[in-house]
Write a protein that holds these residues in place. Sequence first.
Motif, PDB file in Angstrom:
ATOM      1  N   TYR A 187     -47.066  -8.646  34.029  1.00 32.86           N
ATOM      2  CA  TYR A 187     -47.343  -9.330  35.287  1.00 32.86           C
ATOM      3  C   TYR A 187     -48.831  -9.286  35.610  1.00 32.86           C
ATOM      4  O   TYR A 187     -49.517  -8.307  35.282  1.00 32.86           O
ATOM      5  CB  TYR A 187     -46.542  -8.698  36.429  1.00 32.86           C
ATOM      6  N   LYS A 189     -51.283  -9.642  38.917  1.00 31.19           N
ATOM      7  CA  LYS A 189     -51.312  -9.648  40.379  1.00 31.19           C
ATOM      8  C   LYS A 189     -52.621 -10.288  40.837  1.00 31.19           C
ATOM      9  O   LYS A 189     -53.704  -9.889  40.396  1.00 31.19           O
ATOM     10  CB  LYS A 189     -51.200  -8.219  40.914  1.00 31.19           C
ATOM     11  N   VAL A 204     -50.352  -5.682  35.744  1.00 33.89           N
ATOM     12  CA  VAL A 204     -49.268  -4.776  36.142  1.00 33.89           C
ATOM     13  C   VAL A 204     -48.268  -4.709  34.995  1.00 33.89           C
ATOM     14  O   VAL A 204     -47.671  -5.730  34.628  1.00 33.89           O
ATOM     15  CB  VAL A 204     -48.577  -5.248  37.435  1.00 33.89           C
ATOM     16  N   ASP A 208     -44.105  -0.582  35.655  1.00 29.97           N
ATOM     17  CA  ASP A 208     -44.539  -0.328  37.029  1.00 29.97           C
ATOM     18  C   ASP A 208     -44.019  -1.389  37.990  1.00 29.97           C
ATOM     19  O   ASP A 208     -44.527  -1.530  39.100  1.00 29.97           O
ATOM     20  CB  ASP A 208     -46.069  -0.278  37.102  1.00 29.97           C
ATOM     21  N   MET A 209     -43.030  -2.163  37.563  1.00 26.94           N
ATOM     22  CA  MET A 209     -42.424  -3.178  38.415  1.00 26.94           C
ATOM     23  C   MET A 209     -40.918  -2.950  38.410  1.00 26.94           C
ATOM     24  O   MET A 209     -40.241  -3.159  37.404  1.00 26.94           O
ATOM     25  CB  MET A 209     -42.755  -4.585  37.905  1.00 26.94           C
ATOM     26  N   LYS A 224     -38.760  -6.536  45.107  1.00 28.95           N
ATOM     27  CA  LYS A 224     -39.655  -6.251  43.985  1.00 28.95           C
ATOM     28  C   LYS A 224     -40.581  -5.115  44.407  1.00 28.95           C
ATOM     29  O   LYS A 224     -41.213  -5.205  45.460  1.00 28.95           O
ATOM     30  CB  LYS A 224     -40.473  -7.488  43.601  1.00 28.95           C
ATOM     31  N   THR A 225     -40.658  -4.067  43.599  1.00 27.00           N
ATOM     32  CA  THR A 225     -41.459  -2.894  43.941  1.00 27.00           C
ATOM     33  C   THR A 225     -42.557  -2.705  42.919  1.00 27.00           C
ATOM     34  O   THR A 225     -42.286  -2.515  41.727  1.00 27.00           O
ATOM     35  CB  THR A 225     -40.587  -1.621  43.996  1.00 27.00           C
ATOM     36  N   HIS A 226     -43.791  -2.747  43.398  1.00 29.04           N
ATOM     37  CA  HIS A 226     -44.944  -2.492  42.539  1.00 29.04           C
ATOM     38  C   HIS A 226     -45.361  -1.031  42.731  1.00 29.04           C
ATOM     39  O   HIS A 226     -45.720  -0.614  43.838  1.00 29.04           O
ATOM     40  CB  HIS A 226     -46.104  -3.421  42.915  1.00 29.04           C
ATOM     41  N   GLN A 228     -47.903   1.687  42.560  1.00 27.96           N
ATOM     42  CA  GLN A 228     -49.357   1.792  42.521  1.00 27.96           C
ATOM     43  C   GLN A 228     -49.767   3.261  42.438  1.00 27.96           C
ATOM     44  O   GLN A 228     -49.193   4.107  43.126  1.00 27.96           O
ATOM     45  CB  GLN A 228     -49.986   1.169  43.768  1.00 27.96           C
ATOM     46  N   TYR A 285     -45.714   2.926  46.895  1.00 24.60           N
ATOM     47  CA  TYR A 285     -44.809   1.832  46.565  1.00 24.60           C
ATOM     48  C   TYR A 285     -45.143   0.632  47.447  1.00 24.60           C
ATOM     49  O   TYR A 285     -45.138   0.716  48.666  1.00 24.60           O
ATOM     50  CB  TYR A 285     -43.358   2.233  46.786  1.00 24.60           C
ATOM     51  N   GLU A 286     -45.441  -0.518  46.799  1.00 26.69           N
ATOM     52  CA  GLU A 286     -45.656  -1.772  47.519  1.00 26.69           C
ATOM     53  C   GLU A 286     -44.419  -2.630  47.289  1.00 26.69           C
ATOM     54  O   GLU A 286     -44.203  -3.132  46.186  1.00 26.69           O
ATOM     55  CB  GLU A 286     -46.913  -2.468  47.009  1.00 26.69           C
ATOM     56  N   PHE A 333     -47.576 -12.271  42.384  1.00 28.80           N
ATOM     57  CA  PHE A 333     -47.451 -11.847  40.989  1.00 28.80           C
ATOM     58  C   PHE A 333     -47.055 -13.051  40.138  1.00 28.80           C
ATOM     59  O   PHE A 333     -46.309 -13.925  40.588  1.00 28.80           O
ATOM     60  CB  PHE A 333     -46.381 -10.754  40.835  1.00 28.80           C
TER      61      PHE A 333
END
Length: 896
Positions: A187, A189, A204, A208-209, A224-226, A228, A285-286, A333
């Motif tokens: 991905y 971003k 990304v 990490d997704m 969806k959780t990125h 970080q 967590y984003e 993304f």
Amino acid sequence: MDEDDMDELPEMVELPEEEEPDVIDTEDGGAIVKLDDADERSDDFYANLAEDMPESELGTLASDYLDLIGKDKQARKKRDEQYEEGLRRTGLGDDAPGGAQFNGATKVVHPLLTEACVDFAARAIKELFPPQGPVKDFNPGEPTVDKLKKAKRKTDFMNWQLTVQSPEFRAELEQLLTQVPLGGAQYMKVTWHEARNRPEFLFVAIDDMYLPFSATNFYSAQRKTHVQYLTQLEYTQRVKRGMYRDVDLTPVTLEPDFSLSEKANNKIEGREETSYNEDGLRTVYEIYIIADIEDDGEALPYIISVDKVTSKVLSIYRNWDELDEAKEELQWFVEFPFIPWRGAYPIGLPHMVGGISAAATGALRALLDSAHISNSQTMLKLKGGSKGGQSLEIQPTQVMEIEGGLAADDIRKLIMPLPYNQPSPVLFQLLGFLVDAGKAVVRTSMEDIADGNPNAPVGTTLAKIEQGMVVFSAIHARMHNSMQKMLGILHRLNAMYLEDEDIKEEIGEQLATRQDFEGPLDVVPVSDPNIFSEAQRFAQVQAVAQRAAALPQLYDQRAVEERILDTLKIPNPDKLLLPPPMPKEQNAVNENVAASLGRPIIAFPTQDHIAHLKTHLAYMMNPALGQNALIAPVYLPVMLSHLKEHIALWYVSSVLELAEEEAGEDVTKTMKELKTPEARQAFDRMLAEASQSVVEKAPEVFASLPPVIQQVQQIIQQLQQPGMPQDPRLAIEQQKMQIQQQDSQQRAQIEGQKMQANMQLEQGKMQIEQQRMQLEQSKMQANMQLEQANMQLEQGKVQADMQRDQQRAQTDGQKLQADMQMEQQRMQLEAAKAQINMQLEQMKQDREDQRKKAELDARMAMNMQDNQTAMQLAAAEIASGERFDVSTGTGINPQP
């Protein structure tokens, strides 16, 4: 000018002008532009909602989503393990699984996965990001001058953004492309860095997704959780910029819990975790969600940031455009998929050829280990020497003395090398089969083209390229589509955050404005989804060149050559080509001079055709000028064709003038405004009447022209007859034309013969290949039969050895049993002997006891007698009053 000549003229296209916005000039030379649609977005709409929410509600929100994230992570745990195994299978981290465990066993890894990843990334980056930039203009709909200019401005500006303003973009894109084959998808971003006032790009990784188990597509997933990993400095800066709330967070002392893929990648990079966490890395967590956060009864897109350690909500933002009534989720993304599959995550090379790669590595290791063992001296040594064979360390060319037993006269009688098989040819063939099978999945035909026939037909070459790269072409089309989505996000960010003053200050000129980006997306990636390699481009231009040589009358040779030079990436190709002849509008006198010198001339619609005809005819019929032996061979053919142009254009202009007189308006504008078939039919009837009048007047206007034309044609025929003097330049031109025609015919014949020969050659190759495959199959069958015979022989040998071992074991068992019986008998004898000895000892002890008892009894009897005697003597002494000189021995009174 006939119809063919008119068709060759370039088509003139008039682009309509768009209405310009209201512009007010200022005294200093500037301008104030009044925009029709002002930006109605407010800052409050995009504010951090967490600033005004109670802590209890934020705590509940954080707890709920941290629990969901934990479940999402667990649901995708297997995917992380697959990505980790793919990274390990590359062998770059020296921890590829499998292999023998003995000392000296090889750890080499077959580079199948690494080669495929590097090859894919190299080909993709070359197409997606050329040196001039990854963006080109695209104008859907009817083109206008303003549309073309605006698209060109945006293209130049976005290329500057991606190549100069955001230098990290290419590096992030290349990292992404190298990991796409291993992870199945990665991905990119795209965000706007307000402090730097420019777009920011971040690669990304797929580990990490986090996506929920129910998700079937990345873009439609409701959560969806990125993940970080922020340093303390980056977190502090985000707080200062107002991106996060200013809350007290517990300092992090331990390193974050990285994914298995990240740990495998750290080994490849040679990076090790420390126990100090000196940069203060923390996990944030984003979360991009569709939920009802503001309790208005409608699930809408939001972005929530939560600190993992403290479980505190740092920010909540609305994730839709304020002006969007549909409230569609804004995308930040872009997914770059490798091979789409069922579910939200695409698949990659570890899923498709991971097993084959592991098998190829195992076969390669087995071959090397077999070669190592067969070349290493491993042996057995009998007892008798002072040193064991395994304790000797003998270097090459060294002579070492060892000690043997007394009966040893030959070292070969003491030491026996262990026999090991040499590397198996069948295993080597199996390795080649595995490699070919793995490459067949991601095969490219570039190797075949390099080794192929350079004289092969272009169609064959193109077919081989497209067939050999059918998998890569589909992947390349997906990469192109992802780049298109990324440019769409960048286009949206420019429309929201771009500042015109900052652009001019940074670049020095106004490449584009914010208003340019408020319209539709009119830029696309420079890559072509239908062309995915330079080899394909070269094959295409080669095909065009061959067709242009075979049919020169249908092609613009200069345009073909320019396309070839451009494909070859020759710098400044225009400087290598002669400037094209460009006829320009001239008066009749200059046209006569140009035609006399053999230069091209052309008639234009706005000229006075009758005046030009008079001037040309006067010059043509003059014996000293047009009919001069030096001028006529070059002048007359050119001028005769030029007269034809003037006659045809006179006819057109006369018809239009007469039609305008009858209509009372400009008929050229009327032609553009004709919309219905009825209007076009009425216009055709009007032109027919005007044409009839002009045709009736033409014989009178050109009454003197036919005899002159006939005379000129006769002169030209006489000049072309043998023996007549001819202009050398005309002869040369005619020879050139004949040579070109002959060359074209010969080329066409040669190409036809070549195609037939190539077809025959291809058929012969196919037959030879089939025969070779049959021979290979026969050879493989023979090898398999030989191996089976060897295996049977080995099995017979093993069975004989087993039988011999069994017999030996039986003999040893019988011998052991006999020894055990003898030992039992010996032990029984020893026990009987011990019992007899014990009995003898007992008897001896009994006799000794009896002797001692008899002796004691005798002494006691003697003592008693002595005592009695002594008592009698004592009594007698008492009675007599005298002492007797008598001894009683050992009695009471032994002394006198």
